[in-house]
Design a protein around this motif. Structure first.
Motif: not given
Ligand SMILES: *[C@@H]1O[C@H](CO)[C@@H](O)[C@H](O)[C@H]1NC(C)=O
Ligand SMILES: *[C@@H]1O[C@H](CO)[C@@H](O)[C@H](O)[C@H]1NC(C)=O
Ligand SMILES: *[C@@H]1O[C@H](CO)[C@@H](O)[C@H](O)[C@H]1NC(C)=O
Ligand SMILES: *[C@@H]1O[C@H](CO)[C@@H](O)[C@H](O)[C@H]1NC(C)=O
Length: 454
Positions: A406-407, A404, A400
């Motif tokens: 992506s949620l 990255g 994160n």
């Protein structure tokens, strides 16, 4: 000699098996490895028809008797292709991969489509979640906003598998994760290594990606249980599992994907904890034993089935073994000098037997023999593809905070329909035919018969 083209041979009804058609690669050249991997990937996709009319997107032909592949192996294949993309930069399969992954998320966005309830193991569901995690970690294109997101899919599966309705309530194997999801499926009383190892691996990776200790605590608890039960013994053998009520009837078959799943998960834990000694010890133990058990002559071998008959599930394990060892070398760099020469030697043998199929370069399964064994398949292709990609350097898995995108949704999967309700809707056909029906066949050739102790 008169030179004849392949199409001319075909026109004459002659099989084109030119002697030069074998897969060739120079393992000292990243460019050559990429080229060979591209060919192996292309041949792998010949087993997939989910993008053709009349076929179901996402899955390989099956499950038996409709084809030899169970539902989970489609999920595993997309993960292998994402790793291939990450290591080579080849984005040719992005669309087909996204479509496939999203088609199989199911109504509850948790990789449990109702079609496959009759054989839904926690491990089967987890293999799809692991591929979703790979998507998040490799920066694979995020789905459109209205679609479920890679990270939240993995969280949904992890949260569901943390729930008590998937677990043993009390006794010696308390909190163990069951093999099967539904009480009506055979295998609901089997507490196996792969289901728990997948959960452990997902937890370790979610912890590292989201920097949330809740996941790593649950992962560590899982490893402890497997050691206490003796699924991982003091010599670092990794056995297949055992049954309720006590989990003492240990099935001593050893499969490489069990050991490799634990090794890679331990490497994520080691990396997440900035090098905690306990995880270094576990990596070392698992690695040393893995080299002895699964690379007896320096080349990958499945001792619990290869002397006899490995089924289509087992014929895909070598790819996981090489990829997850490669990942271990990256996340726990102290293992790099031990792991990479082994992968290289093994892959050289793997490539050498890719002389089969209608283009003369499809792979078989028996790498140690040096010759194509006459049988092609998606697993055989995934194995050599995984070996080749493991040899290519790539950026470490994203998090994160390191790129990255992506949620996530920490609460994904927490409010879904309960197992009992779903089981009533779908009815299990008691096929119990998930990923490790495998064991029944393995039992016949080696180790210990699963059926006799079931
Ligand atoms: C479920 O099975 C039906 C009938 O074969 C098929 O049309 C549908 O696409 C399948 N759905 C999934 C998610 O596999
Ligand atoms: C974690 O992985 C990264 C990427 O490979 C590496 O640079 C770093 O040294 C690893 N951490 C530890 C503690 O080994
Ligand atoms: C990282 O996680 C936090 C908390 O979940 C979230 O608010 C943030 O958007 C994430 N960052 C990225 C780049 O996704
Ligand atoms: C960490 O994960 C747990 C488990 O999903 C969740 O309940 C908690 O809210 C998360 N913590 C943060 C800070 O996101």
């Amino acid at each position: 000699m008169v030179r004849v083209s392949k199409s001319l041979l075909a026109g004459l009804g002659l099989a084109a098996y030119p002697a030069h058609a074998a897969l060739t690669v120079n393992l000292d050249s990243p460019e050559s490895i990429k080229q060979a991997a591209a060919q192996v990937a292309e041949d792998l996709l010949t087993f997939y028809h989910g993008d053709e009319p009349g076929w179901v997107p996402g899955i390989l032909p099956g499950p038996p008797p409709d084809g030899e592949y169970y539902w989970w192996q489609g999920g595993a294949m997309w993960g292998a292709l994402m790793d291939y993309r990450h290591h080579t930069g080849d984005k040719s399969y992005d669309d087909i991969t996204s479509t496939a992954m999203l088609f199989q998320v199911g109504d509850d966005r948790d990789f449990m489509p109702r079609n496959w309830s009759a054989s839904m193991g926690n491990d089967d569901q987890a293999f799809w979640a692991l591929s979703a995690l790979t998507a998040a970690e490799t920066g694979f294109t995020d789905p459109a906003a209205e679609e479920p997101q890679w990270l939240s899919l993995a969280q949904a599966v992890f949260n569901e598998q943390t729930h008590e309705d998937r677990r043993v309530p009390s006794g010696n194997c308390e909190w163990g994760l069951r093999w099967q999801v539904f009480p009506s499926n055979n295998g609901y009383d089997y507490i196996n290594t792969i289901a728990n190892a997948c959960y452990f691996n997902i937890g370790a990776r979610l912890a590292r990606y989201t920097n949330n200790n809740t996941y790593s605590d649950l992962a560590a608890r899982t490893f402890d249980i497997m050691e206490r039960l003796g699924y991982v013994d003091k010599d670092w053998n990794v056995y297949d599992g055992a049954h309720l009520p006590d989990c003492t009837d240990i099935n001593k078959a050893q499969f490489s994907y069990n050991a490799a799943m634990l090794m890679q998960g331990a490497a994520f834990m080691y990396n997440y904890t900035d090098g905690e000694q306990m995880w270094a010890d576990r990596i070392n133990g698992l690695l040393t034993r893995t080299l002895a058990v699964f690379f007896p002559d320096g080349v990958a071998f499945e001792p619990s089935c290869e002397p006899g008959n490995c089924n289509a599930d087992m014929r895909s394990f070598k790819g996981f073994l090489h990829r997850w060892m490669g990942s271990t070398a990256q996340l726990a760099p102290f293992t790099y000098d031990t792991i990479m020469p082994v992968i290289k030697k093994s892959v050289a043998a793997g490539v050498a037997q890719c002389t089969g199929g209608d283009n003369g370069r499809f792979c078989g399964f028996h790498w140690t023999t040096g010759v194509f064994d006459g049988r092609t398949g998606a697993g055989q292709q995934m194995n050599v593809l995984g070996g080749l990609t493991a040899l290519l350097a790539a950026n470490p898995p994203l998090t994160n905070t390191t790129g990255g995108t992506s949620l996530g949704d920490p609460n994904a999967g927490s409010d879904r329909t309960t197992i009992t309700q779903l089981a009533e809707i779908t009815g299990g056909d008691k096929a119990g035919a998930g990923i490790l029906t495998a064991i029944m066949i393995a039992g016949a050739v080696g180790a210990f018969s699963w059926m006799s102790i079931d």
